[in-house]
Design a protein around this motif. Structure first.
Motif, PDB file in Angstrom:
ATOM      1  N   VAL A 160      49.230  12.663  29.161  1.00 39.65           N
ATOM      2  CA  VAL A 160      48.745  11.895  27.893  1.00 39.65           C
ATOM      3  C   VAL A 160      49.992  11.623  26.976  1.00 39.65           C
ATOM      4  O   VAL A 160      49.993  10.508  26.392  1.00 39.65           O
ATOM      5  CB  VAL A 160      47.669  12.914  27.327  1.00 39.65           C
ATOM      6  CG1 VAL A 160      47.266  12.083  25.704  1.00 39.65           C
ATOM      7  CG2 VAL A 160      46.460  13.060  28.116  1.00 39.65           C
ATOM      8  N   ALA A 161      50.736  12.661  26.456  1.00 37.72           N
ATOM      9  CA  ALA A 161      51.824  12.371  25.839  1.00 37.72           C
ATOM     10  C   ALA A 161      52.756  11.248  26.142  1.00 37.72           C
ATOM     11  O   ALA A 161      53.257  10.252  25.314  1.00 37.72           O
ATOM     12  CB  ALA A 161      52.582  13.833  25.444  1.00 37.72           C
ATOM     13  N   VAL A 162      53.059  11.260  27.518  1.00 39.00           N
ATOM     14  CA  VAL A 162      54.010  10.314  28.157  1.00 39.00           C
ATOM     15  C   VAL A 162      53.373   8.792  27.815  1.00 39.00           C
ATOM     16  O   VAL A 162      54.004   7.958  27.615  1.00 39.00           O
ATOM     17  CB  VAL A 162      54.337  10.750  29.525  1.00 39.00           C
ATOM     18  CG1 VAL A 162      55.166   9.516  30.085  1.00 39.00           C
ATOM     19  CG2 VAL A 162      55.280  11.777  29.492  1.00 39.00           C
ATOM     20  N   ARG A 163      52.046   8.887  28.397  1.00 34.66           N
ATOM     21  CA  ARG A 163      51.481   7.514  28.431  1.00 34.66           C
ATOM     22  C   ARG A 163      51.258   6.931  26.912  1.00 34.66           C
ATOM     23  O   ARG A 163      51.647   5.832  26.679  1.00 34.66           O
ATOM     24  CB  ARG A 163      50.338   7.559  28.930  1.00 34.66           C
ATOM     25  CG  ARG A 163      49.655   6.111  29.014  1.00 34.66           C
ATOM     26  CD  ARG A 163      48.063   6.023  29.704  1.00 34.66           C
ATOM     27  NE  ARG A 163      47.773   4.668  29.993  1.00 34.66           N
ATOM     28  CZ  ARG A 163      46.745   3.915  28.830  1.00 34.66           C
ATOM     29  NH1 ARG A 163      46.469   4.611  27.820  1.00 34.66           N
ATOM     30  NH2 ARG A 163      46.388   2.772  29.226  1.00 34.66           N
ATOM     31  N   ALA A 164      51.266   7.970  25.890  1.00 38.07           N
ATOM     32  CA  ALA A 164      51.125   7.255  24.448  1.00 38.07           C
ATOM     33  C   ALA A 164      52.553   6.774  24.179  1.00 38.07           C
ATOM     34  O   ALA A 164      52.601   5.580  23.542  1.00 38.07           O
ATOM     35  CB  ALA A 164      51.091   8.539  23.710  1.00 38.07           C
ATOM     36  N   ALA A 165      53.634   7.230  24.613  1.00 42.82           N
ATOM     37  CA  ALA A 165      55.039   6.983  24.603  1.00 42.82           C
ATOM     38  C   ALA A 165      55.122   5.595  24.987  1.00 42.82           C
ATOM     39  O   ALA A 165      55.776   4.610  24.613  1.00 42.82           O
ATOM     40  CB  ALA A 165      56.004   7.928  24.973  1.00 42.82           C
ATOM     41  N   ILE A 166      54.675   5.283  26.314  1.00 44.08           N
ATOM     42  CA  ILE A 166      55.088   4.093  26.974  1.00 44.08           C
ATOM     43  C   ILE A 166      54.110   2.994  26.426  1.00 44.08           C
ATOM     44  O   ILE A 166      54.765   1.831  26.173  1.00 44.08           O
ATOM     45  CB  ILE A 166      54.507   4.305  28.686  1.00 44.08           C
ATOM     46  CG1 ILE A 166      55.412   5.166  29.292  1.00 44.08           C
ATOM     47  CG2 ILE A 166      54.397   3.043  29.228  1.00 44.08           C
ATOM     48  CD1 ILE A 166      54.846   5.555  30.652  1.00 44.08           C
ATOM     49  N   ALA A 167      52.773   3.404  25.797  1.00 39.83           N
ATOM     50  CA  ALA A 167      52.221   2.287  25.103  1.00 39.83           C
ATOM     51  C   ALA A 167      52.791   1.930  23.921  1.00 39.83           C
ATOM     52  O   ALA A 167      52.654   0.843  23.432  1.00 39.83           O
ATOM     53  CB  ALA A 167      50.755   2.935  24.899  1.00 39.83           C
ATOM     54  N   ARG A 168      53.453   2.830  23.097  1.00 35.04           N
ATOM     55  CA  ARG A 168      54.325   2.358  21.927  1.00 35.04           C
ATOM     56  C   ARG A 168      55.418   1.452  22.197  1.00 35.04           C
ATOM     57  O   ARG A 168      55.549   0.412  21.749  1.00 35.04           O
ATOM     58  CB  ARG A 168      54.802   3.773  21.203  1.00 35.04           C
ATOM     59  CG  ARG A 168      53.473   4.458  20.548  1.00 35.04           C
ATOM     60  CD  ARG A 168      54.066   5.640  19.550  1.00 35.04           C
ATOM     61  NE  ARG A 168      54.967   6.364  20.343  1.00 35.04           N
ATOM     62  CZ  ARG A 168      54.519   7.683  20.778  1.00 35.04           C
ATOM     63  NH1 ARG A 168      53.333   7.909  20.801  1.00 35.04           N
ATOM     64  NH2 ARG A 168      55.230   8.560  21.165  1.00 35.04           N
ATOM     65  N   ALA A 169      56.199   1.858  23.145  1.00 38.47           N
ATOM     66  CA  ALA A 169      57.255   1.145  23.900  1.00 38.47           C
ATOM     67  C   ALA A 169      56.723  -0.140  24.169  1.00 38.47           C
ATOM     68  O   ALA A 169      57.465  -1.108  23.841  1.00 38.47           O
ATOM     69  CB  ALA A 169      57.955   1.785  24.848  1.00 38.47           C
ATOM     70  N   ARG A 170      55.540  -0.504  24.788  1.00 39.48           N
ATOM     71  CA  ARG A 170      55.018  -1.670  25.525  1.00 39.48           C
ATOM     72  C   ARG A 170      54.848  -2.422  24.076  1.00 39.48           C
ATOM     73  O   ARG A 170      54.973  -3.763  24.340  1.00 39.48           O
ATOM     74  CB  ARG A 170      53.862  -1.338  26.231  1.00 39.48           C
ATOM     75  CG  ARG A 170      53.076  -2.648  26.744  1.00 39.48           C
ATOM     76  CD  ARG A 170      53.907  -3.493  27.688  1.00 39.48           C
ATOM     77  NE  ARG A 170      54.150  -2.954  28.982  1.00 39.48           N
ATOM     78  CZ  ARG A 170      53.271  -3.070  30.018  1.00 39.48           C
ATOM     79  NH1 ARG A 170      52.122  -3.934  29.781  1.00 39.48           N
ATOM     80  NH2 ARG A 170      53.562  -2.649  31.198  1.00 39.48           N
TER      81      ARG A 170
END
Length: 294
Positions: A160-170
């Motif tokens: 969950v935390a890694v996907r949130a970081a990916i979403a912010r970067a995207r």
């Protein structure tokens, strides 16, 4: 190259960057083909880049098959007028045509590059009938190749935390692209819509409880859906529990790779065949029910 036994595990946990290097290094040496499956915003492009670099370092010639690279070949101004995007979503006829082309493209690549030093790395979104055909069991010459030991389908599943970081970067790269392909990435709203569709499928197969409204990202439900979609293939789930450092665009390979794209006239011929064989409303119904046809 010395032969390396193909990876045959159901799960690999990436808890450190070293874990990722080990897994990708093994794939880069052992596999003839690796297809990275999954939603937008789960790290597919990063894994494709790192796997391509690992394969290149191992002395292999890298070939790429990517949805975002192939799709434009099917969308001339004339075709776009007949089959326009709607709310940023590619028309069903185009999605079907790209999938039909892909199986023949993989088979031709294998015949034209029989030396094991050549490696094919593909991006297979699957959801919404985007290169779904590569995951389907079909009675054609490509099936033994796609279902064989040389082909591995991997699904990166971020925490969950890694996907949130990916979403912010995207969100940042979509607003301020540093590479031409970043501006064509799925915007955050489409990423959320794709996850909602997968969560609904997870609920339909009993992998998650149904919810009213947007569902929070659930790595386990996501992994279960893609295992179901890839049940006819040698598949591996890559559990990503660490945020990987990203110093450049995920599309910056810094190496030579050969893209699989339709030959001149090939896309038009496939579209013409589709139009002869099925009415557009039937193609739209088939694509809408893509999950039932895996």
């Amino acid at each position: 190259m010395e032969p390396v036994p193909p990876l045959r595990m159901a799960d690999v946990v990436v808890a450190t960057p070293r874990d990722l290097d080990a897994a990708l290094g093994r794939m880069a040496r052992a596999q003839r083909m690796v297809f990275v499956a999954g939603l937008p915003g789960v790290g597919k492009s990063l894994f494709i880049r790192e796997l391509a670099r690992a394969a290149h370092a191992a002395g292999r010639t890298v070939h790429l098959l990517q949805w975002d690279v192939v799709r434009p070949a099917f969308v001339s101004p004339e075709v776009d007028a007949r089959y326009p995007e709607k709310d940023g979503v590619t028309h069903a006829v185009i999605r079907k045509a790209v999938g039909l082309w892909s199986r023949g493209a993989v088979l031709r690549w294998h015949a034209e590059h029989p030396d094991v030093r050549h490696m094919l790395i593909g991006e297979v979104p699957i959801i919404g009938n985007r290169l779904l055909e590569l995951a389907q069991a079909q009675e054609d010459e490509a099936e033994s190749l796609l279902a064989g030991e040389g082909a591995l389908f991997i699904t990166p599943v971020p925490s969950v935390a890694v996907r949130a970081a990916i979403a912010r970067a995207r969100g940042q790269t979509f607003s301020n692209p540093t590479h031409p392909r970043e501006s064509a990435d799925a915007p955050p709203a489409l990423m959320d819509a794709a996850w909602d569709e997968v969560h609904a499928l997870a609920a339909a197969i009993g992998a998650a409880p149904p919810v009213d409204g947007p569902a929070p990202f659930d790595p386990s439900a996501y992994a279960t859906v893609y295992r179901h979609l890839l049940r006819h293939r040698h598949a591996l789930t890559l559990w990503v529990n660490v945020q990987l450092e990203q110093r450049a665009s995920v599309y910056d390979l810094n190496m030579t790779a050969h893209e699989l794209v339709p030959a001149p006239g090939e896309a038009a011929a496939i579209l013409a065949r589709l139009e002869r064989e099925s009415p557009v409303d039937q193609i739209e119904r088939d694509v809408a029910s893509w999950f039932e046809r895996v």
